[in-house]
Enzyme design. Sequence first.
Site: not given
Length: 315
Positions: A137, A140-141
């Site tokens: 992701c 997300c990261d």
Amino acid sequence: MADKKAKVVIIGSGPAGYTAAIYSARANLEPVLISGPQPGGQLTITSEVENFPGFPKGILGPELMALFREQAERFGTRFVDGMVTSVDLGRRPFLVEVDEGRETWAADALILATGASARWLGIPGEKEHWGRGVSACATCDGFFFKDQEVVVVGGGDTAMEEATFLTKCASRVTVIHRREELRASKIMQDKAKNNPKISFVWNSVVSRVLGDEKGVTGVIIKNLHTGEEAELKCSGFFVAIGHDPNTSIVKGQLPLDEAGYIRVHPGTTKTDVPGVFACGDAIDSVYRQAITAAGTGCMAALDAERWLENWVDER
């Protein structure tokens, strides 16, 4: 016959399931939450979470999920640690079997928060470095790789979206694809190919992820035509080959889309079976964020509460 009965049974324990439990419990519906094979969901294999509102300094994924569970428990949610192996939506109350008959629940209303699972390559070093450089992701990261070089594996729209997003943070993004042509739509291909931060390695696969106790340090790339291997240094490794919704238990009982996600009525979490609601990544192939999953978990609980009020009256 069912061993136990509940007004609401929630299947799944990620952000959607826990949020549905919190709202259902506060409505005095005495929900039962069945955790599934990975209590806490995908966030339990995520290290730092910095985009969930309310945590300005960030929080570890497992810690965030522990807080979700604690809050749901505080309001009276009952937890069953186990995996739902079958459901019967053709009878009322609905029948939910846990661990192949270890126990069975009869539910007046059912909330499906079964989530989705990222597809992984299954190569050496991948599992060992989950959450420490290996991710599925970018949203997300990606922030953790500011001014660093990263690798993305895949050739579809998801891979191009991930690669393009990562250029906002990373200094260089290398896309590795096993073929000579991308499967992504032309508009996504053009967007990625015209980005000066993105380069491509064709006809190749990643055969190993390299790293140390601090995280990923590089990958081994194998050319499928020549068989030659070479090391490419990087700090981040993003697998972008798709997700699979965890919806096999309702296949044939609920309408699913072509990718296997549960179809819900527009603007709601209602399925085609009255009394059955779905939320989180089991219905969402687009956003797949903890905060959006939690939002639909809230919706599912409210939809279930309103449905139960009318259903009880009709009985």
